[in-house]
Design a protein around this motif. Structure first.
Motif, PDB file in Angstrom:
ATOM      1  N   LYS A   1      70.194  58.271  70.335  1.00  0.00           N
ATOM      2  CA  LYS A   1      68.895  58.115  69.514  1.00  0.00           C
ATOM      3  C   LYS A   1      68.293  59.323  69.060  1.00  0.00           C
ATOM      4  CE  LYS A   1      64.316  58.412  71.359  1.00  0.00           C
ATOM      5  NZ  LYS A   1      63.297  59.071  72.564  1.00  0.00           N
TER       6      LYS A   1
ATOM      7  N   ASP B   1      51.918  54.540  84.502  1.00  0.00           N
ATOM      8  CA  ASP B   1      53.149  54.066  84.115  1.00  0.00           C
ATOM      9  C   ASP B   1      53.258  52.444  84.086  1.00  0.00           C
ATOM     10  OD1 ASP B   1      56.171  55.692  83.535  1.00  0.00           O
ATOM     11  OD2 ASP B   1      56.252  53.299  83.773  1.00  0.00           O
TER      12      ASP B   1
ATOM     13  N   LEU C   1      57.093  59.066  76.694  1.00  0.00           N
ATOM     14  CA  LEU C   1      57.224  57.824  76.387  1.00  0.00           C
ATOM     15  C   LEU C   1      58.752  57.588  75.602  1.00  0.00           C
ATOM     16  CD1 LEU C   1      53.734  56.856  75.388  1.00  0.00           C
ATOM     17  CD2 LEU C   1      54.903  56.038  77.592  1.00  0.00           C
ATOM     18  N   PRO C   2      59.368  56.727  75.838  1.00  0.00           N
ATOM     19  CA  PRO C   2      60.528  56.344  75.145  1.00  0.00           C
ATOM     20  C   PRO C   2      60.716  56.669  73.756  1.00  0.00           C
ATOM     21  CG  PRO C   2      60.354  54.692  76.814  1.00  0.00           C
ATOM     22  CD  PRO C   2      59.061  55.194  76.764  1.00  0.00           C
TER      23      PRO C   2
ATOM     24  N   HIS D   1      62.062  59.349  84.221  1.00  0.00           N
ATOM     25  CA  HIS D   1      63.013  60.347  84.527  1.00  0.00           C
ATOM     26  C   HIS D   1      62.428  61.879  84.087  1.00  0.00           C
ATOM     27  CE1 HIS D   1      65.785  57.183  84.245  1.00  0.00           C
ATOM     28  NE2 HIS D   1      66.515  57.668  85.194  1.00  0.00           N
ATOM     29  N   MET D   2      61.899  62.059  83.105  1.00  0.00           N
ATOM     30  CA  MET D   2      61.339  63.299  82.546  1.00  0.00           C
ATOM     31  C   MET D   2      59.920  63.448  83.012  1.00  0.00           C
ATOM     32  SD  MET D   2      63.599  64.825  80.946  1.00  0.00           S
ATOM     33  CE  MET D   2      62.841  66.224  79.761  1.00  0.00           C
TER      34      MET D   2
ATOM     35  N   THR E   1      60.256  62.123  72.635  1.00  0.00           N
ATOM     36  CA  THR E   1      60.886  62.544  71.305  1.00  0.00           C
ATOM     37  C   THR E   1      60.897  61.135  70.617  1.00  0.00           C
ATOM     38  OG1 THR E   1      62.653  63.806  72.605  1.00  0.00           O
ATOM     39  CG2 THR E   1      63.265  62.968  70.366  1.00  0.00           C
TER      40      THR E   1
HETATM   41  P1  NAD Z   1      62.071  56.884  80.938  1.00  0.00           P
HETATM   42  O1  NAD Z   1      62.698  55.618  80.399  1.00  0.00           O
HETATM   43  O2  NAD Z   1      62.798  57.233  82.383  1.00  0.00           O
HETATM   44  O3  NAD Z   1      60.738  57.069  80.958  1.00  0.00           O
HETATM   45  C1  NAD Z   1      59.540  56.745  80.065  1.00  0.00           C
HETATM   46  C2  NAD Z   1      58.506  56.021  80.966  1.00  0.00           C
HETATM   47  O4  NAD Z   1      57.435  55.577  79.972  1.00  0.00           O
HETATM   48  C3  NAD Z   1      59.166  54.660  81.711  1.00  0.00           C
HETATM   49  O5  NAD Z   1      58.749  54.985  83.043  1.00  0.00           O
HETATM   50  C4  NAD Z   1      58.305  53.372  81.020  1.00  0.00           C
HETATM   51  O6  NAD Z   1      57.887  52.631  82.185  1.00  0.00           O
HETATM   52  C5  NAD Z   1      57.135  54.322  80.564  1.00  0.00           C
HETATM   53  N1  NAD Z   1      56.307  53.608  79.620  1.00  0.00           N
HETATM   54  C6  NAD Z   1      56.927  52.903  78.402  1.00  0.00           C
HETATM   55  N2  NAD Z   1      55.843  52.139  77.684  1.00  0.00           N
HETATM   56  C7  NAD Z   1      54.836  52.540  78.306  1.00  0.00           C
HETATM   57  C8  NAD Z   1      53.340  52.150  78.249  1.00  0.00           C
HETATM   58  N3  NAD Z   1      53.106  51.566  77.223  1.00  0.00           N
HETATM   59  N4  NAD Z   1      52.540  52.714  79.221  1.00  0.00           N
HETATM   60  C9  NAD Z   1      52.954  53.416  80.227  1.00  0.00           C
HETATM   61  N5  NAD Z   1      54.236  53.887  80.590  1.00  0.00           N
HETATM   62  C10 NAD Z   1      55.122  53.293  79.519  1.00  0.00           C
HETATM   63  O7  NAD Z   1      62.548  57.937  79.679  1.00  0.00           O
HETATM   64  P2  NAD Z   1      62.846  59.549  79.852  1.00  0.00           P
HETATM   65  O8  NAD Z   1      64.421  59.879  80.176  1.00  0.00           O
HETATM   66  O9  NAD Z   1      61.801  60.064  80.770  1.00  0.00           O
HETATM   67  O10 NAD Z   1      62.355  60.116  78.496  1.00  0.00           O
HETATM   68  C11 NAD Z   1      61.251  60.290  78.114  1.00  0.00           C
HETATM   69  C12 NAD Z   1      61.243  60.995  76.498  1.00  0.00           C
HETATM   70  O11 NAD Z   1      61.915  62.202  76.483  1.00  0.00           O
HETATM   71  C13 NAD Z   1      62.140  59.846  75.473  1.00  0.00           C
HETATM   72  O12 NAD Z   1      61.438  60.189  74.159  1.00  0.00           O
HETATM   73  C14 NAD Z   1      63.605  61.245  75.468  1.00  0.00           C
HETATM   74  O13 NAD Z   1      64.028  61.041  74.533  1.00  0.00           O
HETATM   75  C15 NAD Z   1      62.842  62.312  75.974  1.00  0.00           C
HETATM   76  N6  NAD Z   1      63.778  63.152  76.482  1.00  0.00           N
HETATM   77  C16 NAD Z   1      64.692  62.801  77.539  1.00  0.00           C
HETATM   78  C17 NAD Z   1      65.544  63.714  77.972  1.00  0.00           C
HETATM   79  C18 NAD Z   1      66.312  63.193  79.442  1.00  0.00           C
HETATM   80  O14 NAD Z   1      67.257  64.051  79.722  1.00  0.00           O
HETATM   81  N7  NAD Z   1      66.327  62.025  79.960  1.00  0.00           N
HETATM   82  C19 NAD Z   1      65.645  65.206  77.806  1.00  0.00           C
HETATM   83  C20 NAD Z   1      64.840  65.399  76.795  1.00  0.00           C
HETATM   84  C21 NAD Z   1      63.974  64.558  76.048  1.00  0.00           C
END
Ligand code: NAD
Length: 295
Positions: free
Chosen positions: A245, A31, A65-66, A11-12, A95
């Motif tokens: 989280k 990814d 990453l998550p 997503h990000m 984060t």
């Molecule tokens: P998301 O789950 O949409 O994206 C994370 C991606 O990482 C996934 O596509 C997953 O397949 C990939 N991934 C996981 N393990 C992997 C690996 N070993 N190798 C390759 N790819 C891998 O999550 P997101 O919403 O994009 O959030 C990512 C980070 O940003 C988190 O830490 C979240 O807390 C932080 N964040 C999110 C937001 C938000 O609004 N979504 C805002 C600020 C911060």
């Protein structure tokens, strides 16, 4: 323009990688999710076959990453730290817990890599518009080196101090946001229950000492702010499960630091209950449903 490897294009990360491409950088993406890969490649990224492939032959590696365990797994062992060219600058924008951030910093330093923890705020909308706030921890010279890459993804690029302090800053901000969202929810439900119109509450609080960014931009009570998530069926925005989280990360950090965070603890418990009731995918402002389930 730089060569960048981007790992984690969800997503990000997806829109962040796209903004790097838009700014003229050459971006390799990786990814585990096929869907995320498809989006990133359609947005101009070049598909990498593995973490190692994404990390090789580039000047910067960015990860989004998550959680901390994902970041440890991607960097350590046979991951990025075993594959990146000497001199590659490593930027983790996930984060994560301060302990994992510092562990990865230390492992990177041991192998001679410069690294930043660089978590972001601004949500998916900020990632898409390249208006993220990026909070950076690491050494100042690395921060300056990474600035052109960070500027392609964000608007407020802030140096917060040494390793892990980007994460600390982010967690502190989100703890405040979680507390204020809950406090604002309580006030709206109380005021309305006793007969004050929602709009009147908004008009007064937004121009008085109870005003906040949360109230004005993301008011938990539906109606007064037409663009808020609450006025749009609590469509995120910033999901309640991500708020939980971050609140949990704040509590882990508070325990390590030995500081008291009574309101942070209360907000964490409230969000945990809210998420167990099935609202994790709604915007974080939906916490008002915990106070009044009918909203
Ligand atoms: P998301 O789950 O949409 O994206 C994370 C991606 O990482 C996934 O596509 C997953 O397949 C990939 N991934 C996981 N393990 C992997 C690996 N070993 N190798 C390759 N790819 C891998 O999550 P997101 O919403 O994009 O959030 C990512 C980070 O940003 C988190 O830490 C979240 O807390 C932080 N964040 C999110 C937001 C938000 O609004 N979504 C805002 C600020 C911060």
């Amino acid at each position: 323009m730089a060569r960048v490897g981007f790992i984690g294009v969800g997503h990000m990360g997806g829109p962040m990688a796209r903004n790097l491409t838009k700014a003229g950088h050459a971006v390799k993406v990786y990814d585990l999710s096929e869907e995320a890969m498809n989006f990133a490649v359609q947005s101009g990224g070049k598909a990498a076959a593995s973490v190692q492939d994404a990390a090789r032959g580039v000047e910067f590696v960015v990860t989004m990453l998550p959680v901390g365990d994902n970041v440890r797994a991607v960097f350590m062992g046979d991951g990025v730290l075993a594959a990146a060219d000497p001199g590659t600058v490593l930027i983790d924008s996930s984060t994560i817990d301060v302990e994992s951030a510092r562990a990865v910093h230390a492992a990177a330093a041991e192998r001679g890599y410069a690294m930043l923890d660089a978590p972001v705020s601004g949500g998916v909308a900020g990632a898409e518009a390249a208006t993220l706030t990026i909070m950076c921890g690491g050494d100042k010279a690395t921060f300056e080196k990474a600035r052109p890459v960070l500027q392609a993804m964000g608007k407020n690029i802030v140096y917060c101090g040494g390793p892990g302090l980007g994460q600390v800053t982010k967690i502190c901000n989100n703890m405040v946001a979680g507390i204020i969202s809950l406090a604002t929810s309580e006030a709206f439900v109380l005021g309305e229950k006793l007969g004050v119109a929602r709009q009147t509450l908004f008009d007064v609080i937004s121009t008085s000492s109870g005003s906040s960014f949360i109230l004005n931009r993301n008011c938990p009570a539906p109606g007064p702010v037409p663009t808020s998530a609450s006025s749009n069926g609590f469509k995120p925005g910033f999901r309640a499960n991500l708020m939980l989280k971050d609140l949990r990360l704040s509590q882990a950090a508070a325990q390590t630091a030995g500081t008291a965070t009574p309101l942070g603890a209360a907000a964490t418990a409230a969000y945990a209950l809210h998420v167990t009731r099935g609202h994790g995918e709604l915007d974080s402002s939906s916490i008002i449903k915990l106070i009044n389930p009918d909203l």
